[in-house]
Design a protein around this motif. Structure first.
Motif, PDB file in Angstrom:
ATOM      1  N   VAL A  23       0.712  -1.348  -0.038  1.00 45.47           N
ATOM      2  CA  VAL A  23      -0.048  -0.029  -0.063  1.00 45.47           C
ATOM      3  C   VAL A  23       0.901   1.332   0.056  1.00 45.47           C
ATOM      4  CG1 VAL A  23      -1.841   1.296   1.150  1.00 45.47           C
ATOM      5  CG2 VAL A  23      -1.789  -1.263   1.207  1.00 45.47           C
ATOM      6  N   ILE A  24       1.914   1.315   1.081  1.00 43.27           N
ATOM      7  CA  ILE A  24       2.636   2.447   1.052  1.00 43.27           C
ATOM      8  C   ILE A  24       3.586   3.068  -0.261  1.00 43.27           C
ATOM      9  CG2 ILE A  24       4.262   3.742   2.554  1.00 43.27           C
ATOM     10  CD1 ILE A  24       3.124   2.719   4.808  1.00 43.27           C
ATOM     11  N   PRO A  25       4.127   1.629  -0.475  1.00 37.92           N
ATOM     12  CA  PRO A  25       4.885   1.666  -1.705  1.00 37.92           C
ATOM     13  C   PRO A  25       4.134   2.452  -2.950  1.00 37.92           C
ATOM     14  CG  PRO A  25       5.610  -0.181  -0.853  1.00 37.92           C
ATOM     15  CD  PRO A  25       4.293   0.418  -0.053  1.00 37.92           C
ATOM     16  N   THR A  26       2.919   1.916  -3.283  1.00 34.24           N
ATOM     17  CA  THR A  26       1.982   2.258  -4.371  1.00 34.24           C
ATOM     18  C   THR A  26       1.735   3.736  -4.235  1.00 34.24           C
ATOM     19  OG1 THR A  26       1.150   0.008  -4.361  1.00 34.24           O
ATOM     20  CG2 THR A  26       0.083   1.611  -5.748  1.00 34.24           C
ATOM     21  N   LEU A  27       1.481   3.955  -3.034  1.00 35.65           N
ATOM     22  CA  LEU A  27       1.017   5.640  -2.784  1.00 35.65           C
ATOM     23  C   LEU A  27       2.472   6.401  -3.087  1.00 35.65           C
ATOM     24  CD1 LEU A  27      -1.328   5.301   0.304  1.00 35.65           C
ATOM     25  CD2 LEU A  27      -1.843   5.627  -2.034  1.00 35.65           C
TER      26      LEU A  27
ATOM     27  N   ILE B 110       6.822  -5.368 -12.581  1.00 36.24           N
ATOM     28  CA  ILE B 110       7.710  -4.208 -12.504  1.00 36.24           C
ATOM     29  C   ILE B 110       7.053  -3.113 -11.403  1.00 36.24           C
ATOM     30  CG2 ILE B 110       6.240  -3.188 -14.619  1.00 36.24           C
ATOM     31  CD1 ILE B 110       9.182  -2.435 -15.843  1.00 36.24           C
ATOM     32  N   LEU B 111       5.729  -2.913 -11.439  1.00 30.24           N
ATOM     33  CA  LEU B 111       5.176  -2.009 -10.441  1.00 30.24           C
ATOM     34  C   LEU B 111       5.535  -2.349  -9.434  1.00 30.24           C
ATOM     35  CD1 LEU B 111       1.440  -1.336 -11.937  1.00 30.24           C
ATOM     36  CD2 LEU B 111       3.884   0.350 -12.099  1.00 30.24           C
ATOM     37  N   MET B 112       5.632  -3.502  -8.784  1.00 31.24           N
ATOM     38  CA  MET B 112       6.050  -4.153  -7.417  1.00 31.24           C
ATOM     39  C   MET B 112       7.480  -3.596  -7.313  1.00 31.24           C
ATOM     40  SD  MET B 112       5.115  -7.355  -5.520  1.00 31.24           S
ATOM     41  CE  MET B 112       4.272  -7.312  -4.240  1.00 31.24           C
ATOM     42  N   GLY B 113       8.330  -3.970  -8.296  1.00 33.84           N
ATOM     43  CA  GLY B 113       9.472  -3.597  -8.295  1.00 33.84           C
ATOM     44  C   GLY B 113      10.062  -2.145  -7.972  1.00 33.84           C
ATOM     45  N   ILE B 114       9.200  -1.514  -8.982  1.00 26.96           N
ATOM     46  CA  ILE B 114       9.614  -0.044  -8.838  1.00 26.96           C
ATOM     47  C   ILE B 114       8.990   0.674  -7.492  1.00 26.96           C
ATOM     48  CG2 ILE B 114       7.672   0.854  -9.967  1.00 26.96           C
ATOM     49  CD1 ILE B 114      10.525   2.367 -11.291  1.00 26.96           C
ATOM     50  N   SER B 115       7.806   0.097  -7.129  1.00 28.86           N
ATOM     51  CA  SER B 115       7.426   0.951  -5.956  1.00 28.86           C
ATOM     52  C   SER B 115       8.362   0.360  -4.550  1.00 28.86           C
ATOM     53  CB  SER B 115       5.904   0.551  -5.569  1.00 28.86           C
ATOM     54  OG  SER B 115       5.780  -0.985  -5.571  1.00 28.86           O
ATOM     55  N   LEU B 116       8.678  -0.742  -4.740  1.00 21.99           N
ATOM     56  CA  LEU B 116       9.513  -1.391  -3.257  1.00 21.99           C
ATOM     57  C   LEU B 116      10.742  -0.543  -3.418  1.00 21.99           C
ATOM     58  CD1 LEU B 116       8.687  -5.021  -3.297  1.00 21.99           C
ATOM     59  CD2 LEU B 116       8.472  -3.136  -1.323  1.00 21.99           C
ATOM     60  N   LEU B 117      11.371  -0.276  -4.629  1.00 20.45           N
ATOM     61  CA  LEU B 117      12.618   0.458  -4.888  1.00 20.45           C
ATOM     62  C   LEU B 117      12.453   1.782  -4.372  1.00 20.45           C
ATOM     63  CD1 LEU B 117      15.542   0.722  -5.976  1.00 20.45           C
ATOM     64  CD2 LEU B 117      14.490   1.540  -8.077  1.00 20.45           C
ATOM     65  N   MET B 118      11.308   2.590  -4.640  1.00 26.53           N
ATOM     66  CA  MET B 118      11.241   3.817  -4.204  1.00 26.53           C
ATOM     67  C   MET B 118      11.140   3.874  -2.615  1.00 26.53           C
ATOM     68  SD  MET B 118      10.850   5.409  -6.865  1.00 26.53           S
ATOM     69  CE  MET B 118      10.353   5.169  -8.763  1.00 26.53           C
ATOM     70  N   THR B 119      10.214   3.139  -2.391  1.00 24.17           N
ATOM     71  CA  THR B 119      10.117   2.997  -0.588  1.00 24.17           C
ATOM     72  C   THR B 119      11.758   2.766  -0.096  1.00 24.17           C
ATOM     73  OG1 THR B 119       8.353   1.846  -1.174  1.00 24.17           O
ATOM     74  CG2 THR B 119       8.899   1.775   1.343  1.00 24.17           C
ATOM     75  N   PHE B 120      12.481   1.739  -0.606  1.00 19.12           N
ATOM     76  CA  PHE B 120      13.709   1.444  -0.020  1.00 19.12           C
ATOM     77  C   PHE B 120      14.725   2.949  -0.090  1.00 19.12           C
ATOM     78  CE2 PHE B 120      12.832  -2.987  -1.046  1.00 19.12           C
ATOM     79  CZ  PHE B 120      12.138  -3.358   0.415  1.00 19.12           C
ATOM     80  N   VAL B 121      14.518   3.511  -1.275  1.00 22.17           N
ATOM     81  CA  VAL B 121      15.397   4.655  -1.415  1.00 22.17           C
ATOM     82  C   VAL B 121      14.846   5.673  -0.365  1.00 22.17           C
ATOM     83  CG1 VAL B 121      16.092   6.456  -3.158  1.00 22.17           C
ATOM     84  CG2 VAL B 121      16.014   3.976  -3.781  1.00 22.17           C
ATOM     85  N   ALA B 122      13.538   5.794  -0.375  1.00 20.79           N
ATOM     86  CA  ALA B 122      13.051   6.978   0.362  1.00 20.79           C
ATOM     87  C   ALA B 122      13.304   6.545   1.942  1.00 20.79           C
ATOM     88  CB  ALA B 122      11.503   6.950   0.265  1.00 20.79           C
ATOM     89  N   VAL B 123      13.287   5.610   2.419  1.00 20.52           N
ATOM     90  CA  VAL B 123      13.646   5.355   3.860  1.00 20.52           C
ATOM     91  C   VAL B 123      15.065   5.074   4.039  1.00 20.52           C
ATOM     92  CG1 VAL B 123      12.868   3.613   5.625  1.00 20.52           C
ATOM     93  CG2 VAL B 123      11.399   4.075   4.083  1.00 20.52           C
ATOM     94  N   GLY B 124      15.817   4.763   3.156  1.00 23.78           N
ATOM     95  CA  GLY B 124      17.378   4.687   3.177  1.00 23.78           C
ATOM     96  C   GLY B 124      17.810   3.273   3.583  1.00 23.78           C
TER      97      GLY B 124
END
Lengths: 288, 264, 387
Positions: A23-27, B110-124
């Motif tokens: 959820v959070i990653p998608t947002l 690919i959406l799951m990959g990119i969104s997880l990447l964003m999250t990991f980068v954002a959180v560090g």
């Protein structure tokens, strides 16, 4: 309220995990699309609409259009092949059914990359398919089979075909084939009874099959990357390029956001159609 | 009524289409030719090269570490989730739960990959084996939950009531009755999770970091930048391993489900 | 009237099972014809051959003089009522009934009036918009009838159409089918395992067993003079006696020697030699029973016996009587059950008798058919004579 406690206890781990990692990653994807990039490949401060505006260039529109038609064509071909196959397996004698089904599933258990690679070597300029076609005289020596949108469609069909056959088989297996006999008895020719009785009878399986192919097809990345070349690029390739070559995460996010919306569209359409179908059933049920 | 031969012919074509590439790939793994159009005699040269390559073994090690830990965690989470979905299915919470679990099954990788990447980068979070583990569990949980849920739907809960009636505590009846009867579903889910983790490329590609190369990542770079014939050999080996595992588990599942049927 | 639907030497095999072997059958125009037999006797295969769902391995099928053996189902002027009704679940009642006409691309207005007429015939005009899963069993059955009849077939094939209904509804639908047959006047080929259905509806019945036809005839003919032990035992109940021809008194009657019994008179319709082995069949309701020996009349058989069991069945009572080495079942209708001064009881001595015309000698006897008969209560009550 012990029941309620147990429910939360067994649901909480997955709820928390999926909230954190889905959820959070998608947002976040939608949020980052409005952020500027920073020069170090990270996410900058402040807000901007530049990335969204950049999506309206003709290059992107071309890619979006290609992604759409490749996915639609793949879905159509998969369906065309899966309908007779699912039908045949469902009508096969009991002991044959499981064996045939296993035959359909086995390719799914082999490595995805390996399957794409197998096609890459088949379609290679020095590979057997090219040589065979050349021998028959269908293609000239300069023709390229690889790095072409047609190659993308071919390999996507190959990859998704088992996923199309399974739901169609599952629906056909539950279908009462005496209905086809009844239709023939009432004067329908084989194709008429297929179209008017069999297809409506397995429509749920068909809808599932379409979703199962069309949605992942929209997000394809490896197949166009390995067999498509520049003329076969899809949205997935652009997203990967923005991440790995340009290190522009906001741009990748904006593209991903578009893809998310594109994926949601068919899902919502199916849900709305199903609800409508249900409602009309209920209304008829209340009629005297 | 003579049945039309058309569907049967189409099925034969479909089967040929599905297997031809795999068969040619296996044949070519024994072909010493650099390009696969010519047969130059039987040879194990590519297998020998494969065993000399240290990068491959490093990648296999990484892949197995991730797959084993992912399977362990996602089986526990997924089984609990399936139980919740089945037992409390009607509640609003479970409807949200179901939608969440369904998500990874339909969203393109690919959406799951990119969104997880964003999250990991954002959180560090530094990218590496740990981020791959987190990502894999996220989609494997859904597959395990769906597999076990399928098993639960045929489950007769009066058996649990019988156990409670005979004096078993809630925990005892879960451990001694529910879990053993669900075992075929859980084993099938575990197998699926393991295979998906071993095979995943797209998501791994996005969340991998330096030193965390898995087997699919290694194969990908081999395809893109080098040694294709070696992949034939590697693929054949992978094929043999997965096929053996699948056939064994199939046999196991058949025997178990037979046993459950006769007692149920 | 000439034959209308004709099977000529039809055989059909499924794997190792010979479903139908060399069956020839002629059905007349307008006739209500039943195929009666136990499950697996080949009757449904015959119907499916007529419909065109199965192609016979050997033999031909003719409809109105034309060979239709190789014709697909959609090219035959024959329609089927399926056992499960096979209504199309995604279509309304109206669309189900209209299907045949819609496929034939008939004009919309014609389809509408025809369907309305059919809905009227089955009295379901107010249900036209419903889907099959909203209908009761009887309603589904009527829709199936309408859907088949709207095509105006030459022959209507009915595959156990009442099997899925409960008893009361079955009786009601039985009458409706009879009325519909009278109204539309087309040929009905009706497949059933239920002898009561076949008896009450049919002009003629073919009794089938093991892929062969045992006997063809009007219901009374089949019941009153079965040719084989199977027909005698499958339809109604009977007693079998085994013996030899002693002599023939005249053209019409014979005397039979049966081990343990006095000489038995029997009506004779065949050419017999003295000493020839025969099997005799007598229906339980043809046999009379009383305490005292009745006044003797000619052409009757009188046998003394002991009652081994009495089974009260409401409308009548069944007695198992030990006569020599046989246990004979006798069915008796009583006019004043409670007021009977000397009721027949267990262990009583008694007399049984029947008219020579009521026993019949079988053309063909098979030991296995005895398994179809009611079983004497072996272990009930006290064994008599230590047997």
């Amino acid at each position: 309220m012990r029941r309620r406690q147990t429910e939360w206890l067994v649901s909480l781990p997955t709820l928390a995990w999926l909230t954190l990692f889905v959820v959070i990653p998608t947002l976040l994807v939608f949020v980052i699309a409005f952020r500027p990039a920073n020069p170090y490949g990270g996410i900058g401060r402040g807000w901007t609409l530049d990335t969204i505006r950049a999506l309206a260039t003709p290059n992107y529109l071309l890619i979006a259009w290609r992604t759409l038609w490749i996915s639609l064509l793949t879905t159509a071909i998969c369906l065309l092949l899966a309908l007779p196959a699912g039908y045949t397996i469902a009508r096969a004698p009991e002991r044959w059914r499981n064996r045939l089904l296993l035959c359909v599933i086995i390719p799914f258990w082999t490595s995805f990359l390996v399957r794409v690679f197998a096609w890459r070597s088949l379609l290679h300029p020095e590979g057997p398919v090219k040589k065979a076609l050349e021998a028959i005289g269908l293609v000239g020596p300069e023709a390229t089979l690889l790095y072409h949108p047609a190659a993308v469609v071919l390999v996507m069909v190959y990859t998704f075909l088992p996923f199309t056959i399974l739901p169609i088989y599952a629906a056909a297996e539950k279908f009462d084939f005496r209905l086809v006999e009844a239709a023939r008895d009432l004067g329908a020719r084989p194709f008429q009874s297929f179209r008017k009785i069999f297809l409506p009878g397995i429509r749920r399986g068909v809808v599932t099959a379409v979703l199962v192919v069309f949605i992942p097809a929209l997000g394809s990345y490896i197949i166009p990357d390995l067999v498509g070349g520049p003329s076969g690029e899809m949205i997935g390739n652009k997203i990967a390029q923005r991440v790995f070559s340009d290190r522009n995460l906001p741009h990748a996010s904006a593209l991903s956001a578009v893809l998310v919306l594109a994926v949601l569209a068919p899902l919502v359409a199916v849900l709305v159609l199903q609800r409508k179908g249900k409602k009309s059933d209920i209304i008829m049920g209340e009629a005297p | 009524m003579r049945r039309s031969r058309f569907p049967i012919a189409m099925t034969a074509v479909v089967m040929a289409f599905l297997y031809l590439p795999i068969i040619i790939l296996i044949l070519n793994s024994f072909n010493p030719a650099r390009f696969s159009s010519r047969w130059e005699g039987f040879s194990l040269v590519w297998y020998a090269k494969l065993f000399e390559s240290p990068e491959i073994w490093q990648a296999v090690r990484n892949t197995l570490i991730i797959a084993v830990s992912v399977t362990a965690v996602s089986v526990v989470l997924g089984t609990a989730a399936a139980y919740a979905l089945h037992r409390f299915g009607a509640s609003r919470l479970q409807r949200v739960h179901y939608t969440l679990i369904y998500q990874p099954l339909v969203v393109p990788e690919i959406l799951m990959g990119i969104s997880l990447l964003m999250t990991f980068v954002a959180v560090g979070v530094p990218l590496g084996l740990f981020t791959i583990f987190l990502a894999h569990v996220t989609f494997c949980v859904s597959y395990v939950a769906m597999t076990v849920l399928g098993r639960l739907q045929d489950f007769d809960f009066s058996v649990i009531e019988a156990a409670r009636d005979l004096g078993a505590s809630s925990w005892q009846s879960t451990r001694k009755i529910l879990l053993p009867m669900l075992m075929p579903g859980i084993v099938a889910g575990a197998l699926l999770a393991f295979t998906l983790s071993v095979d995943d490329f797209v998501i791994t590609f996005f969340v991998a970091g330096p030193g965390s190369t898995t087997l699919p990542l290694r194969i990908y770079s081999m395809i893109k930048y080098g040694a294709p014939p070696m992949i034939n050999a590697l693929s054949t080996l992978l094929l043999v391993v997965t096929l053996t595992a699948v056939l064994l588990s199939q046999r196991l599942a058949n025997r178990r489900s037979g046993a459950v049927k006769s007692t149920g | 009237m000439a034959e209308f639907l004709e099977f000529r030497g039809v055989s059909k095999r499924f794997g190792t099972i010979q479903a139908v072997s060399d069956v020839s059958l002629e059905i007349k125009k307008g006739e209500f014809f039943s195929l009666l037999g136990p499950s697996g006797c080949g009757k449904t295969t015959m119907l499916r051959v007529a419909a065109g769902f199965e192609e016979p391995d050997a033999g031909r099928v003719f409809l109105d003089g034309q060979d239709i053996t190789g014709l697909p189902p959609d090219k035959r002027k024959v329609n089927t009522i399926f056992q499960s009704y096979a209504l199309f679940p995604h279509m309304t009642v109206r669309d189900n009934i209209a299907f045949g006409l819609a496929i034939a691309k008939r004009p919309k207005s014609e389809i509408r009036t025809e369907v309305d007429r059919m809905l009227e015939l089955i009295r379901m005009a107010d249900q036209a918009g419903k889907k099959p899963d909203q209908l009761s069993g009887g309603q589904k059955q009527r829709v199936a009838v309408a859907r088949a009849l709207i095509n105006k077939p030459d022959v209507l094939l009915l595959d156990e159409p009442l099997a899925a209904l409960d008893l009361k509804l079955r009786q009601k639908m039985l009458i409706e089918l009879d009325i519909i047959h009278d109204e539309v006047g087309i040929t009905f080929l009706y497949v059933t395992h239920d002898q009561a259905e076949a008896m009450s509806l049919s002009d003629r019945i073919a009794v089938m067993d093991n892929g062969r036809i045992e006997q063809v005839g009007a219901p009374a003919e089949i019941y009153e003079s079965p040719r084989t032990s199977f027909v005698a035992a499958f339809i109604g109940d009977t007693n079998f006696l085994e013996g030899r021809v002693h002599d023939c008194l005249d053209r019409d009657y014979c005397r039979l020697a049966i081990a343990g019994l006095p000489e038995i008179f029997c009506f004779n319709d065949k050419v017999l030699q003295p000493g020839q082995p025969i099997y005799l069949s007598i229906r339980p309701e043809k046999i009379h029973i009383s305490h005292d020996r009745p006044e003797e009349k000619s052409r009757r058989n009188y046998l003394p016996g002991i009652i081994e069991d009495v089974i009260y069945l409401g409308s009548n009572t069944k007695y198992w009587v030990r006569v020599g080495g046989y246990r004979i079942q006798v069915l008796r209708q009583h006019d004043r059950y409670f007021l009977d001064e000397k009721p027949l009881r267990w262990k009583d001595e008694c007399w049984i008798w029947w008219h020579a015309d009521d026993g019949f000698m079988l053309d063909h006897f098979r030991k296995a058919d005895e398994g179809l008969l009611a079983v004497p209560p072996q272990s009930v009550g006290e064994p008599i004579n230590g047997k």
